[in-house]
Scaffold this motif. Structure first.
Motif: not given
Length: 353
Positions: A41-45, A88-92, A145-151
C-alpha cells in the motif's frame, strides 16, 4: 471549530465487519503477510505521488526522496510503517478504510464456508490489503495528510477492528501516511529487528522504493542512522536468469494481492523500433468477480519505471481481464493520460504484441 468537534465515530460497512472477523481467524497461520500488504500500500501511495507530481512538482513539498520506513517500539509494543507518498484526505480515508468498494462483495462473503483452508483461499483472491493489520494488532492508528494540503489537514483514523472507527482532524507537518499497529498480547515476535528485516526481504525485496529501518544497534546505544533493507530494484528490469522463481511469485502477490502462487507467467523484453518490458501473470484461480464485465483490468502501466496508471484497459482485450502484471514502456511520454492512450500507435503495437 474545536478539534474535539471534528472527531467522529463511524461504523464499518457490514461487509468489512464480516471480513475482519474472518480474516483474523482464517489468515492467522500466515500472519506475517500484514507487512507485505502494508508495504505494498505504501509503495502504491509513493507511485501515485510520483505520477501526480509530474503535473505539479509542488506536491513534493521540498522532499522528493521517496521512501518507506518500518520501525518498532518494544516498550509501547508497536510496529509502525510510514511513507511520504500521496497521503489521504478525510473523505478518502473514510472511503478507503471504512468500506470495501468492490462489486460482488456480499456474494463473495456468502460463499465463505467456515472451512478455514477454503476461506483463506477466497480471502486471498479478494485482496484484503490494509485489513490484514488486525491479524496481529488489536488497535490500529493511521495518521495521514494528502500531499498539497496544509499541515492542519492531517487526519487520524483509529479502530480496534470490532464495529467502528474514529476519524479526527490533526496537525501533520509532513505529507504521507503512518500506520501504527498496537500488537496483540502474544505477538512479541514482531518487536525484533532481525525478524522484521527477514519478513521485508522475503516479501518486499522487489518494491521499487527503499524500505528503511534503523541500523541494528545494541540496547545500550540505540542507532539513529537508517539503512535500506530491500534491494529496491524494479524486478522486471533485471535479467531473467538472475530472478529466482520465489521472486516472481512474491512480485505476483504484490501486484495482484492474491495469496496463492500464479499458474503461469511470461517475462519478455521487446527491443527494436519499440522498447518495452512486460511481466504478465495468470492467476491459479479465477478472480471471484471474473464474470463482472465492469471489473477493471489488472495491468499496471509504467513509463521508464515511473508508475503511470493502474488497470490500463487499453493494453489487453476485455476477455483477458483476469491477467495481472506490469508493462513498462520506453516510448510513451511521461505525462500520458487515459485519453492519449486510446489513440496511441505505441499502445496499439504493445497491445498487438
Amino acid at each position: 471549530m474545536s478539534t474535539h468537534a471534528q472527531k467522529e465515530t463511524l461504523g464499518f460497512q457490514t461487509e468489512v465487519k464480516q471480513l475482519l472477523d474472518l480474516m483474523i481467524h482464517s489468515l492467522y497461520s500466515n500472519k506475517e503477510i500484514f507487512m507485505r500488504e502494508l508495504i505494498s500500500n505504501a509503495s502504491d501511495a509513493l507511485d501515485k505521488l510520483r505520477f501526480e507530481a509530474l503535473a505539479d512538482n509542488a506536491l513534493y513539498e521540498n522532499d522528493s526522496e521517496l521512501k518507506i520506513q518500518v520501525s518498532f517500539d518494544k516498550a509501547a509494543r508497536t510496529v509502525t510503517i510510514s511513507d511520504n507518498g500521496v497521503g489521504m484526505s478525510r473523505l478518502e480515508i473514510i472511503e478507503h478504510l471504512g468500506t470495501i468498494a468492490k462489486s460482488g462483495t456480499r456474494a463473495f462473503l456468502n460463499n465463505l464456508s467456515g472451512d478455514q483452508a477454503k476461506d483463506t483461499h477466497l480471502i486471498g483472491q479478494f485482496g484484503v490489503g490494509f485489513y490484514s493489520s488486525f491479524i496481529v494488532a488489536d488497535n490500529v492508528v493511521v495518521v495521514t495528510r494528502r500531499a498539497g494540503l496544509g499541515a492542519e489537514h492531517g487526519v487520524r483514523w483509529q479502530s480496534k477492528g470490532e464495529g467502528d472507527f474514529t476519524v479526527e482532524t490533526v496537525d501533520k507537518a509532513t505529507r504521507g501516511t503512518e500506520v501504527v499497529l498496537h500488537l496483540r498480547p502474544d505477538e512479541d515476535e514482531f518487536l525484533d529487528g532481525f525478524r522484521l528485516r527477514g519478513i521485508i526481504r522475503k516479501y518486499s525485496d522487489h518494491i521499487t522504493f527503499p524500505v528503511m529501518m534503523l541500523k541494528q544497534g545494541d540496547d545500550k546505544k540505540p542507532e539513529t542512522e537508517l539503512e535500506r533493507v530491500n534491494s529496491a530494484a524494479a524486478l522486471w528490469t533485471r535479467p531473467r536468469n538472475e530472478i529466482k522463481e520465489e521472486e516472481y511469485q512474491e512480485f505476483y502477490k504484490h501486484v495482484s494481492h492474491d495469496f496463492d502462487v500464479p499458474l503461469a507467467y511470461v517475462h519478455s523484453k521487446v527491443e527494436g523500433k519499440l522498447e518495452y518490458t512486460s511481466l504478465l501473470f495468470i492467476p491459479k484461480l479465477a478472480p471471484f468477480d471474473m464474470w463482472n464485465r465492469e471489473q477493471r483490468q489488472g495491468i499496471k502501466l509504467y513509463v521508464r519505471r515511473v508508475f503511470i496508471m493502474d488497470d490500463a484497459e487499453q493494453l489487453l482485450p476485455n476477455y483477458l481481464r483476469f491477467v495481472r502484471g506490469i508493462i513498462d514502456s520506453n516510448d510513451l511520454p511521461l505525462n500520458v493520460s487515459r485519453e492519449i492512450l486510446q489513440h496511441n500507435k505505441t499502445i496499439d503495437s504493445i497491445r498487438a504484441g
